[in-house]
Design a protein around this motif. Structure first.
Motif, PDB file in Angstrom:
ATOM      1  N   PHE A   1      36.729  39.607  43.573  1.00 28.38           N
ATOM      2  CA  PHE A   1      36.702  40.559  42.463  1.00 28.38           C
ATOM      3  C   PHE A   1      37.511  40.038  41.282  1.00 28.38           C
ATOM      4  CE2 PHE A   1      38.581  44.076  40.087  1.00 28.38           C
ATOM      5  CZ  PHE A   1      37.454  44.786  39.715  1.00 28.38           C
ATOM      6  N   LEU A   2      38.709  39.541  41.544  1.00 21.18           N
ATOM      7  CA  LEU A   2      39.564  39.067  40.450  1.00 21.18           C
ATOM      8  C   LEU A   2      38.956  37.872  39.726  1.00 21.18           C
ATOM      9  CD1 LEU A   2      43.069  39.338  42.195  1.00 21.18           C
ATOM     10  CD2 LEU A   2      42.148  40.840  40.420  1.00 21.18           C
ATOM     11  N   GLU A   3      38.245  37.033  40.454  1.00 27.22           N
ATOM     12  CA  GLU A   3      37.666  35.828  39.837  1.00 27.22           C
ATOM     13  C   GLU A   3      36.388  36.122  39.057  1.00 27.22           C
ATOM     14  OE1 GLU A   3      37.221  33.094  43.060  1.00 27.22           O
ATOM     15  OE2 GLU A   3      39.309  32.389  42.961  1.00 27.22           O
ATOM     16  N   ARG A   4      35.705  37.214  39.367  1.00 27.52           N
ATOM     17  CA  ARG A   4      34.453  37.513  38.653  1.00 27.52           C
ATOM     18  C   ARG A   4      34.623  38.551  37.545  1.00 27.52           C
ATOM     19  NH1 ARG A   4      32.300  42.432  39.977  1.00 27.52           N
ATOM     20  NH2 ARG A   4      32.852  43.336  42.002  1.00 27.52           N
ATOM     21  N   THR A   5      35.757  39.231  37.503  1.00 28.19           N
ATOM     22  CA  THR A   5      35.991  40.258  36.491  1.00 28.19           C
ATOM     23  C   THR A   5      36.539  39.628  35.222  1.00 28.19           C
ATOM     24  OG1 THR A   5      36.443  41.885  38.232  1.00 28.19           O
ATOM     25  CG2 THR A   5      37.178  42.433  35.992  1.00 28.19           C
ATOM     26  N   PRO A   6      35.900  39.825  34.075  1.00 25.09           N
ATOM     27  CA  PRO A   6      36.318  39.157  32.836  1.00 25.09           C
ATOM     28  C   PRO A   6      37.795  39.340  32.488  1.00 25.09           C
ATOM     29  CG  PRO A   6      34.219  40.265  32.513  1.00 25.09           C
ATOM     30  CD  PRO A   6      34.703  40.669  33.862  1.00 25.09           C
ATOM     31  N   GLU A   7      38.327  40.534  32.721  1.00 28.01           N
ATOM     32  CA  GLU A   7      39.714  40.816  32.326  1.00 28.01           C
ATOM     33  C   GLU A   7      40.733  40.112  33.212  1.00 28.01           C
ATOM     34  OE1 GLU A   7      37.033  43.852  30.761  1.00 28.01           O
ATOM     35  OE2 GLU A   7      37.393  43.171  32.821  1.00 28.01           O
ATOM     36  N   THR A   8      40.341  39.706  34.421  1.00 32.10           N
ATOM     37  CA  THR A   8      41.319  39.126  35.355  1.00 32.10           C
ATOM     38  C   THR A   8      41.027  37.676  35.730  1.00 32.10           C
ATOM     39  OG1 THR A   8      40.051  39.975  37.259  1.00 32.10           O
ATOM     40  CG2 THR A   8      41.813  41.372  36.386  1.00 32.10           C
ATOM     41  N   MET A   9      39.834  37.155  35.392  1.00 30.64           N
ATOM     42  CA  MET A   9      39.439  35.841  35.917  1.00 30.64           C
ATOM     43  C   MET A   9      40.412  34.717  35.551  1.00 30.64           C
ATOM     44  SD  MET A   9      36.082  34.855  33.584  1.00 30.64           S
ATOM     45  CE  MET A   9      35.042  35.987  34.507  1.00 30.64           C
ATOM     46  N   GLU A  10      40.985  34.751  34.341  1.00 31.93           N
ATOM     47  CA  GLU A  10      41.911  33.697  33.928  1.00 31.93           C
ATOM     48  C   GLU A  10      43.247  33.774  34.657  1.00 31.93           C
ATOM     49  OE1 GLU A  10      42.479  33.561  29.746  1.00 31.93           O
ATOM     50  OE2 GLU A  10      40.338  33.446  29.264  1.00 31.93           O
ATOM     51  N   HIS A  11      43.571  34.947  35.175  1.00 33.63           N
ATOM     52  CA  HIS A  11      44.869  35.158  35.818  1.00 33.63           C
ATOM     53  C   HIS A  11      44.745  35.280  37.334  1.00 33.63           C
ATOM     54  CE1 HIS A  11      46.440  36.258  31.753  1.00 33.63           C
ATOM     55  NE2 HIS A  11      45.249  36.820  31.619  1.00 33.63           N
ATOM     56  N   ALA A  12      43.536  35.139  37.868  1.00 33.37           N
ATOM     57  CA  ALA A  12      43.274  35.462  39.271  1.00 33.37           C
ATOM     58  C   ALA A  12      44.193  34.725  40.242  1.00 33.37           C
ATOM     59  CB  ALA A  12      41.810  35.183  39.600  1.00 33.37           C
ATOM     60  N   MET A  13      44.321  33.413  40.079  1.00 38.82           N
ATOM     61  CA  MET A  13      45.116  32.633  41.033  1.00 38.82           C
ATOM     62  C   MET A  13      46.584  33.032  40.999  1.00 38.82           C
ATOM     63  SD  MET A  13      42.773  31.111  42.514  1.00 38.82           S
ATOM     64  CE  MET A  13      43.861  30.288  43.668  1.00 38.82           C
ATOM     65  N   ASN A  14      47.109  33.274  39.802  1.00 41.33           N
ATOM     66  CA  ASN A  14      48.513  33.667  39.691  1.00 41.33           C
ATOM     67  C   ASN A  14      48.746  35.079  40.242  1.00 41.33           C
ATOM     68  OD1 ASN A  14      49.471  31.287  38.539  1.00 41.33           O
ATOM     69  ND2 ASN A  14      49.016  31.965  36.456  1.00 41.33           N
TER      70      ASN A  14
END
Length: 458
Positions: free
Chosen positions: A251-264
């Motif tokens: 979910f975090l990797e495919r959602t535009p608002e969170t994809m850039e921050h997903a790993m962190n």
């Protein structure tokens, strides 16, 4: 003279006949049931929302619960956003109300002119819809607020159609109006006594969202003498904790608002904060902004925050401009704020993926509770919220499933305390408490209160 009297009598009888023929049909319960009525629903309920159906979760949950137990439902309201997918049910009929003309919804006309004209339009549209568009029902369940003009129309409809009235008290319309017009405004005074008088003797029964509200309704100025049942908001089944790491990552990797921050976020290096707001004066977004600025200016070593703000409302663009200014002034150095309008499914998943929820709801009456906190608990998300009102403690237990604050400094201190703990011990305690609080679901709460009143549950 006799001819004149006969003429008047004919006119009067004709007028009376026309009026009687134009009256809406009445609800009739056949006992024993009529032949061929084996497939007839157990009961029929009209659910009235003088607002956007899609943004009225509690009333949608009422409709779904009734249909689940075999009742027929007409849910009446404005269809501006996508309703809950659960309303796509053979026993549920969505009946859209016509929106007032654009000139009455804009701020072109002064409130003293636009307000009464809007009410007149609503009176006609609600009366016509409830009288002639849909079949008569055994029950009419009305959301309050708004009380003007819904309570007045509901009383008339129930009298004409032999229907029992239930008021679902979410808050008080006059206290909300007082927040924008002031306690001494004549419209506020009129609204207060209108709501109190009609609410005191009109309903067959009432639902209240808190025990504190139920107690208040029994006393002045309301003096409600019909039965009052506390029906606490509880999370629907769509709000669930997520224990699967792959689901959270996906979910975090495919959602535009969170994809850039997903790993962190997954590594705990960035904290994901979620707040749902209506962008109105009764939710002071400045509290969160000032707290985030204080967090960014702290001398402590703190992790970055990704704050996602969901919702729509009149003050949204004003605050977006303010956020842009704060960014230019470098007052949000390790804080990223973005807004989102999500589907119900994605919003529920976002809550389950977040580290902390923030509620800015300021109760105008002091006795209501925000639905958003209930949803957060359903997703297993601990909450920090504005707590300076009587009913807050019915939902949030300090240090067990959430924390309360009254000022932006209080909120900033809580954020530093929770996010500054590298081991996340206190957040883990709050999360366990949130999961525990979220275990009692809407179906269980509704069946024991509303289901029994309507005769759908034992």
């Amino acid at each position: 003279m006799l001819d004149l009297l006969l003429t008047l009598a004919v006119i009067a009888s004709t007028a009376l006949t026309v009026i009687l023929l134009m009256l809406p049909s009445r609800y009739l319960k056949h006992s024993p049931p009529e032949e061929g009525a084996n497939n007839e629903p157990k009961i029929s309920v009209q659910v009235l929302v003088l607002g956007d159906i899609g943004r009225s979760p509690r009333m949608q949950y009422h409709a779904m619960s009734i249909a689940k137990h075999g009742g027929r439902v007409d849910i009446i309201g404005y269809k501006e956003s996508t309703p809950h997918p659960g309303l796509n049910h053979p026993l549920i009929n969505i009946v859209p109300l016509p929106l007032p003309p654009p000139i009455l919804r804009s701020k072109t006309l002064p409130f003293v002119i636009a307000g009464p004209l809007k009410v007149l339009f609503q009176i006609w549209s609600i009366f016509y819809t409830l009288s002639y568009t849909i079949k008569p029902a055994r029950w009419l369940l009305v959301q309050n607020p708004p009380s003007i003009p819904t309570l007045f129309i509901a009383i008339i409809i129930c009298f004409l159609r032999n229907t029992h009235l239930i008021i679902d008290w979410h808050n008080y319309g006059w206290t909300i109006l007082a927040g924008t017009r002031g306690q001494k405004h004549p419209f506020v005074t009129i609204s207060k006594y209108y709501e109190a008088i009609l609410g005191s003797w009109a309903p067959t029964a009432s639902f209240a969202v808190t025990d504190a509200m139920a107690r208040q309704l029994r006393n002045k100025p309301y003096n409600v003498r019909s039965p009052i049942f506390t029906l606490h908001d509880r999370p629907a089944s769509i709000f669930q904790p997520i224990s699967n790491a792959d689901t959270r990552r996906g979910f975090l990797e495919r959602t535009p608002e969170t994809m850039e921050h997903a790993m962190n976020i997954l590594a705990g290096k960035t904290r994901l904060l979620v707040s749902s707001t209506s962008w109105t004066p009764d939710e002071d977004f400045n509290l969160l902004l000032e707290a985030l600025c204080s967090y960014a200016a702290s001398s402590k070593k703190l992790p970055p925050i990704l704050a996602i703000i969901t919702g729509k409302g009149p003050q949204k663009h004003m605050y977006l401009d303010k956020i842009a200014t704060l960014k230019k002034e470098s007052k949000l150095r390790n804080v990223t704020i973005c807004t989102a309008w999500l589907s119900t499914e994605d919003y529920a998943t976002l809550l389950a993926c977040a580290d902390l929820g923030v509620c800015l709801h300021m109760s105008s009456s002091g006795v209501d509770l925000p639905m958003k906190v209930v949803d957060m608990f359903g997703a297993g998300l601990p909450v920090v919220g504005y707590d300076n009102y009587e009913s807050w403690g019915e939902l949030v237990r300090e240090g067990a499933n959430g924390r309360g604050f009254a000022t932006s400094n209080d909120l900033a201190s809580i954020l530093e305390e929770l996010f500054g703990d590298s081991e996340g011990k206190e957040l883990a305690i709050l999360r366990r408490g949130a999961v525990q609080e979220g275990k009692r679901r809407w179906d269980e709460e509704w069946d024991g209160v509303a289901g029994r009143l309507l005769g759908l549950c034992d």
